[in-house]
Design a protein around this motif. Sequence first.
Motif, PDB file in Angstrom:
ATOM      1  N   LEU A  82      -8.383  13.374  59.834  1.00 35.38           N
ATOM      2  CA  LEU A  82      -7.381  13.197  58.770  1.00 35.38           C
ATOM      3  C   LEU A  82      -8.129  12.306  57.617  1.00 35.38           C
ATOM      4  CD1 LEU A  82      -4.314  12.513  58.024  1.00 35.38           C
ATOM      5  CD2 LEU A  82      -4.682  10.205  59.896  1.00 35.38           C
ATOM      6  N   LEU A  83      -7.632  12.595  56.514  1.00 31.93           N
ATOM      7  CA  LEU A  83      -7.974  12.042  55.442  1.00 31.93           C
ATOM      8  C   LEU A  83      -7.015  11.081  54.753  1.00 31.93           C
ATOM      9  CD1 LEU A  83      -9.930  14.750  53.139  1.00 31.93           C
ATOM     10  CD2 LEU A  83     -10.949  12.654  54.336  1.00 31.93           C
ATOM     11  N   LEU A  84      -7.081   9.943  54.653  1.00 30.52           N
ATOM     12  CA  LEU A  84      -6.293   9.042  53.986  1.00 30.52           C
ATOM     13  C   LEU A  84      -6.252   8.614  52.661  1.00 30.52           C
ATOM     14  CD1 LEU A  84      -5.743   6.705  57.104  1.00 30.52           C
ATOM     15  CD2 LEU A  84      -3.918   8.323  56.539  1.00 30.52           C
ATOM     16  N   THR A  85      -5.340   8.433  51.956  1.00 31.26           N
ATOM     17  CA  THR A  85      -5.561   8.166  50.364  1.00 31.26           C
ATOM     18  C   THR A  85      -4.271   7.582  49.936  1.00 31.26           C
ATOM     19  OG1 THR A  85      -6.193   8.881  48.299  1.00 31.26           O
ATOM     20  CG2 THR A  85      -4.553  10.306  49.528  1.00 31.26           C
ATOM     21  N   ASN A  86      -4.362   6.910  49.013  1.00 32.51           N
ATOM     22  CA  ASN A  86      -3.064   5.976  48.094  1.00 32.51           C
ATOM     23  C   ASN A  86      -2.706   7.019  46.839  1.00 32.51           C
ATOM     24  OD1 ASN A  86      -5.606   3.377  48.434  1.00 32.51           O
ATOM     25  ND2 ASN A  86      -3.853   3.785  49.479  1.00 32.51           N
ATOM     26  N   PHE A  87      -3.266   8.119  46.823  1.00 33.22           N
ATOM     27  CA  PHE A  87      -3.195   8.779  45.437  1.00 33.22           C
ATOM     28  C   PHE A  87      -2.675  10.163  45.541  1.00 33.22           C
ATOM     29  CE2 PHE A  87      -7.192   6.349  45.403  1.00 33.22           C
ATOM     30  CZ  PHE A  87      -6.761   5.203  44.982  1.00 33.22           C
ATOM     31  N   PRO A  88      -1.405  10.474  44.885  1.00 31.98           N
ATOM     32  CA  PRO A  88      -0.744  11.757  45.227  1.00 31.98           C
ATOM     33  C   PRO A  88      -1.840  13.044  44.614  1.00 31.98           C
ATOM     34  CG  PRO A  88       0.661   9.982  44.459  1.00 31.98           C
ATOM     35  CD  PRO A  88      -0.380   9.336  44.358  1.00 31.98           C
ATOM     36  N   LYS A  89      -2.554  12.411  43.406  1.00 32.56           N
ATOM     37  CA  LYS A  89      -3.341  13.476  42.775  1.00 32.56           C
ATOM     38  C   LYS A  89      -4.527  13.929  43.816  1.00 32.56           C
ATOM     39  CE  LYS A  89      -3.012  11.230  38.385  1.00 32.56           C
ATOM     40  NZ  LYS A  89      -2.556  11.895  37.486  1.00 32.56           N
ATOM     41  N   TYR A  90      -4.825  13.410  44.810  1.00 34.36           N
ATOM     42  CA  TYR A  90      -5.757  13.642  45.444  1.00 34.36           C
ATOM     43  C   TYR A  90      -5.238  14.861  46.523  1.00 34.36           C
ATOM     44  CZ  TYR A  90      -9.407  10.120  44.644  1.00 34.36           C
ATOM     45  OH  TYR A  90     -10.399   9.349  44.113  1.00 34.36           O
ATOM     46  N   VAL A  91      -4.015  14.376  46.941  1.00 32.34           N
ATOM     47  CA  VAL A  91      -3.157  15.329  47.851  1.00 32.34           C
ATOM     48  C   VAL A  91      -3.022  16.623  46.921  1.00 32.34           C
ATOM     49  CG1 VAL A  91      -1.261  15.982  49.061  1.00 32.34           C
ATOM     50  CG2 VAL A  91      -2.181  13.698  49.033  1.00 32.34           C
ATOM     51  N   THR A  92      -2.695  16.593  45.739  1.00 35.01           N
ATOM     52  CA  THR A  92      -2.361  17.833  44.989  1.00 35.01           C
ATOM     53  C   THR A  92      -3.736  18.672  44.826  1.00 35.01           C
ATOM     54  OG1 THR A  92      -0.498  16.693  43.792  1.00 35.01           O
ATOM     55  CG2 THR A  92      -1.506  18.451  42.626  1.00 35.01           C
ATOM     56  N   TYR A  93      -4.891  17.903  44.384  1.00 36.73           N
ATOM     57  CA  TYR A  93      -5.906  18.699  44.303  1.00 36.73           C
ATOM     58  C   TYR A  93      -6.449  19.288  45.431  1.00 36.73           C
ATOM     59  CZ  TYR A  93     -11.032  19.599  44.239  1.00 36.73           C
ATOM     60  OH  TYR A  93     -12.246  20.170  44.267  1.00 36.73           O
ATOM     61  N   PHE A  94      -6.432  18.892  46.555  1.00 36.73           N
ATOM     62  CA  PHE A  94      -6.645  19.204  47.796  1.00 36.73           C
ATOM     63  C   PHE A  94      -5.926  20.668  48.257  1.00 36.73           C
ATOM     64  CE2 PHE A  94      -6.324  19.947  52.562  1.00 36.73           C
ATOM     65  CZ  PHE A  94      -7.280  19.839  52.998  1.00 36.73           C
ATOM     66  N   ALA A  95      -4.588  20.453  48.104  1.00 32.36           N
ATOM     67  CA  ALA A  95      -3.700  21.520  48.207  1.00 32.36           C
ATOM     68  C   ALA A  95      -3.945  22.824  47.448  1.00 32.36           C
ATOM     69  CB  ALA A  95      -2.214  21.002  48.097  1.00 32.36           C
ATOM     70  N   GLU A  96      -3.771  22.487  45.918  1.00 24.15           N
ATOM     71  CA  GLU A  96      -4.212  23.471  45.171  1.00 24.15           C
ATOM     72  C   GLU A  96      -5.649  24.153  45.434  1.00 24.15           C
ATOM     73  OE1 GLU A  96      -3.517  21.752  41.117  1.00 24.15           O
ATOM     74  OE2 GLU A  96      -1.506  21.788  41.432  1.00 24.15           O
ATOM     75  N   SER A  97      -6.803  23.465  45.704  1.00 22.43           N
ATOM     76  CA  SER A  97      -7.944  24.036  45.796  1.00 22.43           C
ATOM     77  C   SER A  97      -7.993  24.799  47.076  1.00 22.43           C
ATOM     78  CB  SER A  97      -8.960  22.904  45.927  1.00 22.43           C
ATOM     79  OG  SER A  97      -8.940  21.924  46.675  1.00 22.43           O
ATOM     80  N   ARG A  98      -7.294  24.455  47.997  1.00 13.93           N
ATOM     81  CA  ARG A  98      -7.186  25.461  49.212  1.00 13.93           C
ATOM     82  C   ARG A  98      -6.161  26.195  49.219  1.00 13.93           C
ATOM     83  NH1 ARG A  98     -10.760  21.268  48.660  1.00 13.93           N
ATOM     84  NH2 ARG A  98     -12.344  21.431  50.151  1.00 13.93           N
ATOM     85  N   GLY A  99      -5.274  26.157  48.576  1.00 11.28           N
ATOM     86  CA  GLY A  99      -3.949  27.342  48.496  1.00 11.28           C
ATOM     87  C   GLY A  99      -3.083  26.857  49.545  1.00 11.28           C
TER      88      GLY A  99
END
Length: 281
Positions: A39-56
Amino acid sequence: MDEQEDYQFFEEHQLQETIARDTLERYSGSPVADFQPYLLLTNFPKYVTYFAESRGVPIIEGSMFKVAHNPKEKITILDFKIGSPAAALVIDLCAFLPIKATLLLGMCGGLRRHYKVGEYFMPVASIRAEGTSDFYFPPEVPALANFLVQKIVTNVLDQEKNTYHIGITHTTNKRFWEFNEDFKARLKATRPQAIEMECATLFMAGYSHKLPVGALLLISDLPLSREGIKTKKSSESVYAKHTADHVEKGVMVMKSLDAALKHQVKGIFRGSRRRFEKEVL
């Protein structure tokens, strides 16, 4: 404990687990079965967006959290917003899942003159100045990051030849402190190397639940000088330059952890979480 007390304890634990899993599904919008073992935890929606888009993979959003799951890498990333109460909540909920390790991808203010924005900070411990960690342990118990997780963090940073610093963070609940002279004097007196808002809580909650928790922080500002205080413009620059690298470093840490733990299934889980060994064998 007699038989009756034993039964009551078991019954209460079962109820707590049911409520925790239900709450996690409500707050994340995602079935608990979709959560991955790292589990990666973050405070930043941009991080989730990057992860999701880069992994499809899709982004899922509930009433509080935003998540993305990637079964291929066995990683879930979750944005839990900001502050120690939210940090406590996410650990309290996720501790009832068969998660092997958790890593915070957060940002911090660097408190040393030679630090530079964009460098990494690896906390070994945090000063418990946020209050929330008092619900887990009395004040004499130190807030320590999990050693194995942090060891892997430093291995990855060394391998990638990143500049990073190791030290203690000050975890506070006061976000807008930069113009408070008494607060700054206390920072100088206690000598932390960085300041942030979640680490002490995450480490204490993880220790309480026997869930390994570490952190890889990005130095986003140098708030002890007027010129180093974070602004809208500087924040946007940090996201643009460092989001991808920070997330990818987190993924590398989790993959390295998975390799390190591959032959140590027994012993990963402690206390009441030991029952998860059966699920991963």
